[in-house]
Motif scaffolding. Structure first.
Motif, PDB file in Angstrom:
ATOM      1  N   ALA A  43       0.892  -1.090  -0.009  1.00  0.00           N
ATOM      2  CA  ALA A  43       0.032  -0.108   0.106  1.00  0.00           C
ATOM      3  C   ALA A  43       0.659   1.435   0.251  1.00  0.00           C
ATOM      4  N   ARG A  44       0.399   2.036  -0.577  1.00  0.00           N
ATOM      5  CA  ARG A  44       1.153   3.930  -0.804  1.00  0.00           C
ATOM      6  C   ARG A  44       1.014   4.184   0.694  1.00  0.00           C
ATOM      7  N   VAL A  45       0.009   3.874   1.523  1.00  0.00           N
ATOM      8  CA  VAL A  45       0.067   4.225   2.866  1.00  0.00           C
ATOM      9  C   VAL A  45      -0.866   3.678   3.666  1.00  0.00           C
ATOM     10  N   HIS A  46      -0.912   3.883   4.925  1.00  0.00           N
ATOM     11  CA  HIS A  46      -1.514   3.142   6.265  1.00  0.00           C
ATOM     12  C   HIS A  46      -1.018   1.067   5.633  1.00  0.00           C
ATOM     13  N   GLU A  47       0.487   1.143   5.721  1.00  0.00           N
ATOM     14  CA  GLU A  47       0.650   0.139   4.724  1.00  0.00           C
ATOM     15  C   GLU A  47       0.567  -1.291   6.408  1.00  0.00           C
TER      16      GLU A  47
END
Length: 271
Positions: free
Chosen positions: A148-152
């Motif tokens: 994920a690009r964010v909230h990995e």
């Protein structure tokens, strides 16, 4: 403090005010690795002065950046911290005592409990700030970060444990930094939704805002932390609504994607 075959990994960009505290909080790590994506302040020099090996990697997104960093360590065991996070002395002592036996076994990962400082002080009641469990210690052959690009998140199938003492998160020095982060994280999340061709459901937005506010302010006990709790709940609800509005715009007006990316780059918020 004797060192352990562990690599502390921190991904950075313009974290000069925080990186030293983060690195110094893990004195037992045999290696401290900073993966920097183009700092224009003194982050790199400060990290090197505090014992870190610094390598450059253009920004890939949070998940891919962490996975890249994992491949660069000299040890199989990794501890991932953000620059605004640091171990408490109690957790550093606990890990120093427990890690040798844990690392010799078949453990895949371990979770740490994160306590958050908000507006300069610890939260007292808001539940996510009072010991949120986060998988941050892992064997790199047994775990992997999501793409994920964010909230990995860290993905693993093997056995895990949770340490008792907390690590600390000095969250967003001001609401200005928080709102800038909301803009960036929303853009990254919407890009993930585009990749997955997620349907647009704008009708949900008012309900999402209300439910997000109630979740943080009431069910997560934000109201017991007074106006700081209200601010956290309102900010979270606004983020939940804004990213849906931004996704609607991306789908309705595709030209806005490049325009927004250029604006974030000009502002230094592209990652």
């Amino acid at each position: 403090m004797p060192s352990l075959p562990l690599t502390l990994v921190v991904i950075t960009r313009n974290e000069a005010a925080k990186i030293a505290r983060c690195l110094d909080s893990v004195p037992f790590a045999a290696e401290k690795l900073v993966v920097d994506s183009g700092s224009t302040d003194d982050t790199v020099a400060i990290a090197q002065a505090h014992g870190a090996r610094v390598i450059h990697q253009d920004w890939l997104g949070f998940g891919p950046q962490r996975n890249f960093a994992t491949t660069q360590g000299r040890n199989d065991w990794m501890l991932a911290l953000d620059a605004d996070e640091y171990l408490s002395p109690e957790l550093a002592e606990e890990m120093q005592q427990e890690l040798p036996a844990l690392m010799a076994g078949d453990l895949a990962a371990a979770s740490l409990r994160r306590h958050t400082l908000y507006m300069g002080q610890p939260m007292r009641w808001y539940r996510p700030a009072m010991g949120e469990k986060m998988a941050r210690l892992y064997h790199r052959n047994r775990a992997r970060w999501s793409d994920a690009r964010v909230h990995e998140s860290l993905r693993f199938d093997g056995r895990s444990i949770t340490f008792k003492a907390p690590f600390l998160h000095d969250n967003n020095p001001s609401l200005v930094e928080k709102q800038l982060k909301v803009l960036l994280y929303s853009e990254l999340k919407c890009r993930d939704w585009l990749d997955k061709n997620k349907p647009v459901r704008m009708w949900q937005t008012p309900f999402v805002f209300a439910l997000a506010f109630l979740k943080d302010y009431v069910f997560r006990l934000g109201f017991l932390d007074g106006w700081r709790g209200y601010t956290i709940a309102q900010t979270a609800a606004s983020y939940a609504a804004y990213k849906r509005m931004r996704y609607y715009e991306m789908r309705r007006n595709p030209a806005s994607r490049d325009s927004a990316a250029a604006a974030l780059t000009r502002s230094g918020l592209d990652h």
